[in-house]
Design a protein around this motif. Sequence first.
Motif, PDB file in Angstrom:
ATOM      1  N   LEU A 174       0.826  -1.207   0.000  1.00 40.71           N
ATOM      2  CA  LEU A 174       0.000   0.000   0.000  1.00 40.71           C
ATOM      3  C   LEU A 174       0.862   1.259   0.000  1.00 40.71           C
ATOM      4  CD1 LEU A 174      -2.883  -0.945   2.464  1.00 40.71           C
ATOM      5  CD2 LEU A 174      -3.078  -0.502   0.006  1.00 40.71           C
ATOM      6  N   LEU A 175       1.994   1.197   0.712  1.00 39.79           N
ATOM      7  CA  LEU A 175       2.911   2.336   0.722  1.00 39.79           C
ATOM      8  C   LEU A 175       3.562   2.538  -0.643  1.00 39.79           C
ATOM      9  CD1 LEU A 175       4.718   2.047   4.187  1.00 39.79           C
ATOM     10  CD2 LEU A 175       2.711   3.402   3.573  1.00 39.79           C
ATOM     11  N   ASN A 176       3.656   1.452  -1.413  1.00 39.96           N
ATOM     12  CA  ASN A 176       4.224   1.510  -2.766  1.00 39.96           C
ATOM     13  C   ASN A 176       3.141   1.171  -3.789  1.00 39.96           C
ATOM     14  OD1 ASN A 176       7.405   1.685  -2.275  1.00 39.96           O
ATOM     15  ND2 ASN A 176       6.530   0.292  -0.762  1.00 39.96           N
ATOM     16  N   PHE A 177       1.988   1.776  -3.599  1.00 35.44           N
ATOM     17  CA  PHE A 177       0.786   1.428  -4.360  1.00 35.44           C
ATOM     18  C   PHE A 177       0.982   1.513  -5.872  1.00 35.44           C
ATOM     19  CE2 PHE A 177      -3.246   2.635  -6.378  1.00 35.44           C
ATOM     20  CZ  PHE A 177      -4.033   1.572  -5.999  1.00 35.44           C
ATOM     21  N   HIS A 178       1.563   2.595  -6.347  1.00 32.41           N
ATOM     22  CA  HIS A 178       1.693   2.807  -7.788  1.00 32.41           C
ATOM     23  C   HIS A 178       2.587   1.748  -8.434  1.00 32.41           C
ATOM     24  CE1 HIS A 178      -0.549   6.512  -7.727  1.00 32.41           C
ATOM     25  NE2 HIS A 178       0.210   6.976  -6.749  1.00 32.41           N
ATOM     26  N   TYR A 179       3.598   1.292  -7.707  1.00 34.79           N
ATOM     27  CA  TYR A 179       4.482   0.255  -8.256  1.00 34.79           C
ATOM     28  C   TYR A 179       3.739  -1.076  -8.370  1.00 34.79           C
ATOM     29  CZ  TYR A 179       8.361  -3.029  -8.685  1.00 34.79           C
ATOM     30  OH  TYR A 179       9.187  -4.031  -9.120  1.00 34.79           O
ATOM     31  N   GLY A 200      10.428  -6.419   1.258  1.00 32.67           N
ATOM     32  CA  GLY A 200       9.117  -5.807   1.124  1.00 32.67           C
ATOM     33  C   GLY A 200       8.150  -6.157   2.228  1.00 32.67           C
ATOM     34  N   LEU A 201       8.642  -6.180   3.484  1.00 38.75           N
ATOM     35  CA  LEU A 201       7.788  -6.439   4.644  1.00 38.75           C
ATOM     36  C   LEU A 201       7.936  -5.273   5.617  1.00 38.75           C
ATOM     37  CD1 LEU A 201       8.608 -10.219   5.273  1.00 38.75           C
ATOM     38  CD2 LEU A 201       6.599  -9.289   4.120  1.00 38.75           C
ATOM     39  N   SER A 202       6.834  -4.821   6.163  1.00 37.99           N
ATOM     40  CA  SER A 202       6.855  -3.685   7.080  1.00 37.99           C
ATOM     41  C   SER A 202       6.462  -4.132   8.482  1.00 37.99           C
ATOM     42  CB  SER A 202       5.883  -2.604   6.596  1.00 37.99           C
ATOM     43  OG  SER A 202       5.697  -1.629   7.596  1.00 37.99           O
ATOM     44  N   ILE A 203       7.273  -3.765   9.469  1.00 42.02           N
ATOM     45  CA  ILE A 203       6.994  -4.177  10.846  1.00 42.02           C
ATOM     46  C   ILE A 203       5.708  -3.541  11.366  1.00 42.02           C
ATOM     47  CG2 ILE A 203       8.440  -2.334  11.801  1.00 42.02           C
ATOM     48  CD1 ILE A 203       7.707  -5.847  13.294  1.00 42.02           C
ATOM     49  N   LEU A 246       7.641   5.704   1.867  1.00 44.67           N
ATOM     50  CA  LEU A 246       6.717   6.765   1.467  1.00 44.67           C
ATOM     51  C   LEU A 246       6.898   7.956   2.390  1.00 44.67           C
ATOM     52  CD1 LEU A 246       4.230   7.633  -0.272  1.00 44.67           C
ATOM     53  CD2 LEU A 246       2.798   6.700   1.559  1.00 44.67           C
ATOM     54  N   ASN A 247       6.864   9.143   1.801  1.00 46.57           N
ATOM     55  CA  ASN A 247       6.931  10.376   2.573  1.00 46.57           C
ATOM     56  C   ASN A 247       5.632  11.150   2.421  1.00 46.57           C
ATOM     57  OD1 ASN A 247       9.527   9.746   3.274  1.00 46.57           O
ATOM     58  ND2 ASN A 247      10.495  11.255   1.942  1.00 46.57           N
ATOM     59  N   VAL A 248       5.203  11.789   3.492  1.00 53.31           N
ATOM     60  CA  VAL A 248       4.079  12.717   3.452  1.00 53.31           C
ATOM     61  C   VAL A 248       4.691  14.103   3.574  1.00 53.31           C
ATOM     62  CG1 VAL A 248       1.955  13.482   4.545  1.00 53.31           C
ATOM     63  CG2 VAL A 248       2.523  11.044   4.501  1.00 53.31           C
ATOM     64  N   GLY A 249       4.778  14.800   2.446  1.00 52.80           N
ATOM     65  CA  GLY A 249       5.572  16.013   2.419  1.00 52.80           C
ATOM     66  C   GLY A 249       7.034  15.615   2.489  1.00 52.80           C
ATOM     67  N   ASN A 250       7.714  16.092   3.512  1.00 51.99           N
ATOM     68  CA  ASN A 250       9.105  15.696   3.731  1.00 51.99           C
ATOM     69  C   ASN A 250       9.254  14.747   4.911  1.00 51.99           C
ATOM     70  OD1 ASN A 250      10.175  17.309   1.608  1.00 51.99           O
ATOM     71  ND2 ASN A 250      10.057  19.137   2.907  1.00 51.99           N
ATOM     72  N   VAL A 251       8.123  14.270   5.431  1.00 56.06           N
ATOM     73  CA  VAL A 251       8.147  13.419   6.625  1.00 56.06           C
ATOM     74  C   VAL A 251       7.881  11.968   6.230  1.00 56.06           C
ATOM     75  CG1 VAL A 251       7.160  13.009   8.903  1.00 56.06           C
ATOM     76  CG2 VAL A 251       7.304  15.346   8.005  1.00 56.06           C
ATOM     77  N   PRO A 252       8.784  11.040   6.574  1.00 55.98           N
ATOM     78  CA  PRO A 252       8.543   9.623   6.277  1.00 55.98           C
ATOM     79  C   PRO A 252       7.291   9.122   6.988  1.00 55.98           C
ATOM     80  CG  PRO A 252      10.845   9.987   6.858  1.00 55.98           C
ATOM     81  CD  PRO A 252      10.112  11.258   7.187  1.00 55.98           C
ATOM     82  N   ILE A 253       6.490   8.320   6.301  1.00 56.83           N
ATOM     83  CA  ILE A 253       5.266   7.788   6.895  1.00 56.83           C
ATOM     84  C   ILE A 253       5.583   6.962   8.137  1.00 56.83           C
ATOM     85  CG2 ILE A 253       5.258   5.679   5.474  1.00 56.83           C
ATOM     86  CD1 ILE A 253       2.152   7.726   6.524  1.00 56.83           C
ATOM     87  N   ALA A 254       6.768   6.332   8.161  1.00 59.67           N
ATOM     88  CA  ALA A 254       7.151   5.527   9.324  1.00 59.67           C
ATOM     89  C   ALA A 254       7.279   6.387  10.575  1.00 59.67           C
ATOM     90  CB  ALA A 254       8.464   4.798   9.054  1.00 59.67           C
ATOM     91  N   GLN A 255       7.718   7.643  10.416  1.00 60.86           N
ATOM     92  CA  GLN A 255       7.801   8.539  11.565  1.00 60.86           C
ATOM     93  C   GLN A 255       6.411   8.935  12.054  1.00 60.86           C
ATOM     94  OE1 GLN A 255      10.505  11.754  10.285  1.00 60.86           O
ATOM     95  NE2 GLN A 255      11.939  10.981  11.809  1.00 60.86           N
ATOM     96  N   ILE A 256       5.510   9.157  11.131  1.00 61.25           N
ATOM     97  CA  ILE A 256       4.140   9.523  11.508  1.00 61.25           C
ATOM     98  C   ILE A 256       3.480   8.376  12.271  1.00 61.25           C
ATOM     99  CG2 ILE A 256       1.851  10.103  10.613  1.00 61.25           C
ATOM    100  CD1 ILE A 256       3.274  11.463   8.250  1.00 61.25           C
ATOM    101  N   VAL A 257       3.634   7.154  11.748  1.00 65.34           N
ATOM    102  CA  VAL A 257       3.066   5.980  12.412  1.00 65.34           C
ATOM    103  C   VAL A 257       3.730   5.773  13.776  1.00 65.34           C
ATOM    104  CG1 VAL A 257       2.748   3.478  12.284  1.00 65.34           C
ATOM    105  CG2 VAL A 257       2.442   4.878  10.237  1.00 65.34           C
ATOM    106  N   SER A 258       5.038   6.025  13.846  1.00 61.92           N
ATOM    107  CA  SER A 258       5.756   5.865  15.114  1.00 61.92           C
ATOM    108  C   SER A 258       5.220   6.818  16.171  1.00 61.92           C
ATOM    109  CB  SER A 258       7.257   6.105  14.908  1.00 61.92           C
ATOM    110  OG  SER A 258       7.825   5.090  14.113  1.00 61.92           O
ATOM    111  N   VAL A 259       4.921   8.046  15.774  1.00 60.55           N
ATOM    112  CA  VAL A 259       4.358   9.022  16.715  1.00 60.55           C
ATOM    113  C   VAL A 259       2.992   8.546  17.214  1.00 60.55           C
ATOM    114  CG1 VAL A 259       3.425  11.353  16.950  1.00 60.55           C
ATOM    115  CG2 VAL A 259       5.613  11.001  15.805  1.00 60.55           C
TER     116      VAL A 259
END
Length: 267
Positions: A74-79, A94-97, A232-245
């Motif tokens: 889903l993070l690499n949806f277009h690919y 290609g596995l996400s924790i 995947l980044n949302v703006g300049n922020v990696p989605i992993a950081q957003i999920v981590s928060v």
Amino acid sequence: MFILPTPSTVAFDLFGIPIYMYGIIMACSIFVAIIVSNSYFNKNNPLQFKDSIIEHSIYIIFSGILGARLYYCLLNFHYYIARPLEILDIRQGGLSIHGAILGGVICLFFVSLKTRISLLKYLDAISVGTILGQAIGRWGNYFNSEAYGMPVKNQNWGVLIPESRRLPEFMQYSLYHPTFLYESVLDLFSFGVLSYIYFKFSHKKGVAFFSYLVFYSIIRFFIEQIRVDSALNVGNVPIAQIVSVILFVVGLLGLLVVTFRMWLKKY
């Protein structure tokens, strides 16, 4: 001087089919996570529930892998929307924790309904085994030459990344921060701390699990600061950081609720 060389991605061929080091390491990490989680669970629960995690391990493993893969895709949806058959190919990564955590929690919810054992009791034990499995599993990223960090200008330190795995903007660099190694060491340290918490606060359901969310979220947030290959980044922020928060807040609130409930019972 500490330089990690570029490894071979293939361990061996089996009847003409390449067996990748990534797959071997991930299989080992899952096996260790399940065995350790089951051992911890057995020590803190009645004898009649012994080996409950082993008994349901096939469902837990499948749900974790499914969640990890779907989340990554889903993070690499277009690919993957252009290459749907590649969704099934996890031999090269290609596995996400974060997806694995979600898939595992959903599975354990249904397991807890079936066994009538508290979901938090399962999550406490699984979280300790999971962080150890993550420490091992991160080495799969090394063999895939992925999950690496910013280029290292000091040529006495780093991991060698082959040109085929470098980002275009960093093509002139060969050494990069081994962020997979940093996270592996921090995960191993967290395993020791969580083990202590699990047995010290065995009477407080959820403490180990919510502590895991807090610890790992902190680790991942700061590791993402120096990674260059975020999915995947949302703006300049990696989605992993957003999920981590988000997971950090969930973990912190969970610890506050557990503590408050214990305070109410005491008084």
